[in-house]
Design a protein around this motif. Structure first.
Motif, mmCIF file in Angstrom:
data_model
loop_
_atom_site.group_PDB
_atom_site.id
_atom_site.type_symbol
_atom_site.label_atom_id
_atom_site.label_comp_id
_atom_site.label_asym_id
_atom_site.label_seq_id
_atom_site.Cartn_x
_atom_site.Cartn_y
_atom_site.Cartn_z
ATOM 1 N N THR A 264 0.840 -1.188 0.000
ATOM 2 C CA THR A 264 0.000 0.000 0.000
ATOM 3 C C THR A 264 0.881 1.245 0.000
ATOM 4 O O THR A 264 1.771 1.403 0.839
ATOM 5 C CB THR A 264 -0.902 0.021 1.244
ATOM 6 N N ASN A 266 1.880 5.106 0.560
ATOM 7 C CA ASN A 266 1.512 6.074 1.606
ATOM 8 C C ASN A 266 1.140 7.428 1.005
ATOM 9 O O ASN A 266 1.533 8.477 1.500
ATOM 10 C CB ASN A 266 2.639 6.215 2.631
ATOM 11 N N THR A 267 0.408 7.413 -0.076
ATOM 12 C CA THR A 267 -0.109 8.630 -0.714
ATOM 13 C C THR A 267 -1.301 8.253 -1.569
ATOM 14 O O THR A 267 -1.433 7.116 -2.006
ATOM 15 C CB THR A 267 0.960 9.322 -1.585
ATOM 16 N N GLU A 268 -2.182 9.211 -1.806
ATOM 17 C CA GLU A 268 -3.368 8.933 -2.611
ATOM 18 C C GLU A 268 -3.127 9.187 -4.087
ATOM 19 O O GLU A 268 -3.970 8.876 -4.922
ATOM 20 C CB GLU A 268 -4.539 9.799 -2.125
ATOM 21 N N ASP A 269 -1.972 9.786 -4.433
ATOM 22 C CA ASP A 269 -1.650 10.054 -5.841
ATOM 23 C C ASP A 269 -1.322 8.757 -6.572
ATOM 24 O O ASP A 269 -0.818 7.803 -5.978
ATOM 25 C CB ASP A 269 -0.458 11.013 -5.925
ATOM 26 N N SER A 270 -1.582 8.731 -7.863
ATOM 27 C CA SER A 270 -1.276 7.551 -8.669
ATOM 28 C C SER A 270 0.172 7.594 -9.141
ATOM 29 O O SER A 270 0.763 8.662 -9.320
ATOM 30 C CB SER A 270 -2.219 7.484 -9.878
#
Length: 307
Positions: A264, A266-270
Motif C-alpha cells: 500500500t 503512503n499517498t493517494e496520488d497515482s
C-alpha cells in the motif's frame, strides 16, 4: 441396489451379512449372530457392531479399550502387562517391572494408550491434509510432461530451431522428471502411512496402538516452495530475406506472471513511473508531481525513504 458379495464367516452360506465381531474379527449374518456367536464361551464380552458403524473411530477406540487388561507380555508369556515404561517405550508385566524397570519413568497403560491414540489421530489428520496436495501435484506434473505437441511442430523446421527448442525444453523436462519422481515417492509414502494408520484404528488388538507410533513415519515431507507450472512455448515466424519465401523463426516461451506480494502506497496520488536499480534502490514519480521519491517495501507498506 448393489448386491452384497460378502458371505457370513460362520455359516459360509448367507450373504446377508450385517455385523462384525471386533474381537473375533469375523463377519456375521443375523442368524449366526443370535444363534451361534452368543453361545460360544467368553463371547458375551465381545463387541458386535453393525458393519455401517464399524469404521467409526470412537467405536474402534471403545473396542480397543476392552483389551487393555488382557495384553500378554511379549517376554513372559504367562503374564499380562500392567504398566508402560516411558524410558524403554515398552509394555511391562509385573516380572519385567521387578527385574529391571523399577527406577524408570512409568505410566499407567490406559493413560499412555490414550496418548498414543491422540498421536495417531493427529498424524492421520496431517496425512489427510498433505495427501491431496501431492496427489494433485503428481497429476499436474504428468500432464505437463505429456504436452509435447509443440515439439512435434518444431522438429519440422531447421536444425537451429531444434537446437533452440532443446535448450529451452531439456532442462525443464529434467526438472519435471525429478519433481515427478519426488512427488510420486512422497505420495506413495503418505498413502502407505495412511493405510497403516487406518489399519491400526480398525484393529481389535490394543498392542498395535503402542507399537504403531514407533513404526509409522511421523515426519511429513516439506512442501516444495517452487514447483514447475505450465509453460506455453510459441513459434514466431520470420521471413528472411523479405524477397524469399523461405520461413525462419524463433522459439519463444509465453511467460506466466503471478502476484507475489502487494504493498500500500503512503499517498493517494497515482504512480506515473517506477524503477528498481541493480543495487535494489527503488524510485518512483507520481502523476502531476515534479519530485522523485526513493522508497522501500516492508510489511505490506510502500514507505518513502527520501524525496
Amino acid at each position: 441396489m448393489a448386491q452384497n458379495l460378502m458371505v457370513c464367516q460362520f455359516c459360509e452360506t448367507s450373504n446377508e451379512t450385517k455385523y462384525k465381531c471386533a474381537n473375533c474379527d469375523l463377519i456375521l449374518c443375523e442368524g449366526c449372530k443370535i444363534k451361534i456367536h452368543t453361545k460360544i464361551k467368553k463371547t458375551e464380552v465381545h463387541q458386535v457392531l453393525d458393519l455401517k458403524e464399524f469404521s467409526n473411530l470412537s467405536a474402534s477406540e471403545t473396542i480397543r479399550h476392552l483389551d487393555l487388561k488382557d495384553i500378554q507380555c511379549s517376554i513372559h508369556n504367562a503374564e499380562h502387562c500392567i504398566i508402560y515404561c516411558e524410558d524403554c517405550k515398552l509394555l511391562l508385566c509385573a516380572v519385567c517391572l521387578l527385574e529391571s524397570h523399577r527406577t524408570h519413568n512409568l505410566t499407567k497403560i490406559d493413560e499412555m494408550y490414550h496418548r498414543k491414540v491422540k498421536e495417531l489421530q493427529e498424524l492421520d489428520s496431517k496425512l489427510c491434509e498433505e495427501l491431496p496436495f501431492y496427489a494433485d501435484l503428481e497429476k499436474e506434473l504428468k500432464q505437463i510432461k505429456s504436452e509435447s505437441e509443440i515439439k512435434e511442430i518444431i522438429t519440422k523446421q531447421r536444425e537451429n530451431i531444434i537446437t533452440e527448442l532443446d535448450r529451452l525444453w531439456v532442462p525443464r523436462e529434467e526438472e519435471i522428471s525429478r519433481q515427478l519422481k519426488d512427488t510420486a515417492e512422497y505420495c506413495d509414502a503418505l498413502k502407505r502411512n495412511k493405510a497403516q494408520n487406518e489399519e491400526t484404528f480398525q484393529s481389535h488388538n490394543a498392542t498395535a496402538i503402542f507399537t504403531a507410533s514407533g513404526k509409522l513415519d511421523k515426519d511429513l515431507p516439506t512442501r516444495p516452495a517452487n514447483t514447475i507450472s505450465k509453460q506455453k512455448i510459441l513459434f514466431s515466424e520470420t521471413r528472411i530475406p523479405e524477397d524469399t519465401k523461405e520461413v525462419f523463426g524463433s522459439v519463444l516461451t509465453d511467460p506466466k506472471c503471478k502476484i507475489t506480494g502487494s504493498f500500500t502506497l503512503n499517498t493517494e496520488d497515482s504512480i506515473y513511473k517506477i524503477k528498481t536499480f541493480e543495487n535494489n534502490t527503488n524510485i518512483l514519480s507520481l502523476t502531476k508531481k515534479s519530485t522523485i521519491k526513493s522508497f522501500e517495501l516492508k510489511h505490506s507498506k510502500c514507505n518513502t525513504t527520501s524525496i
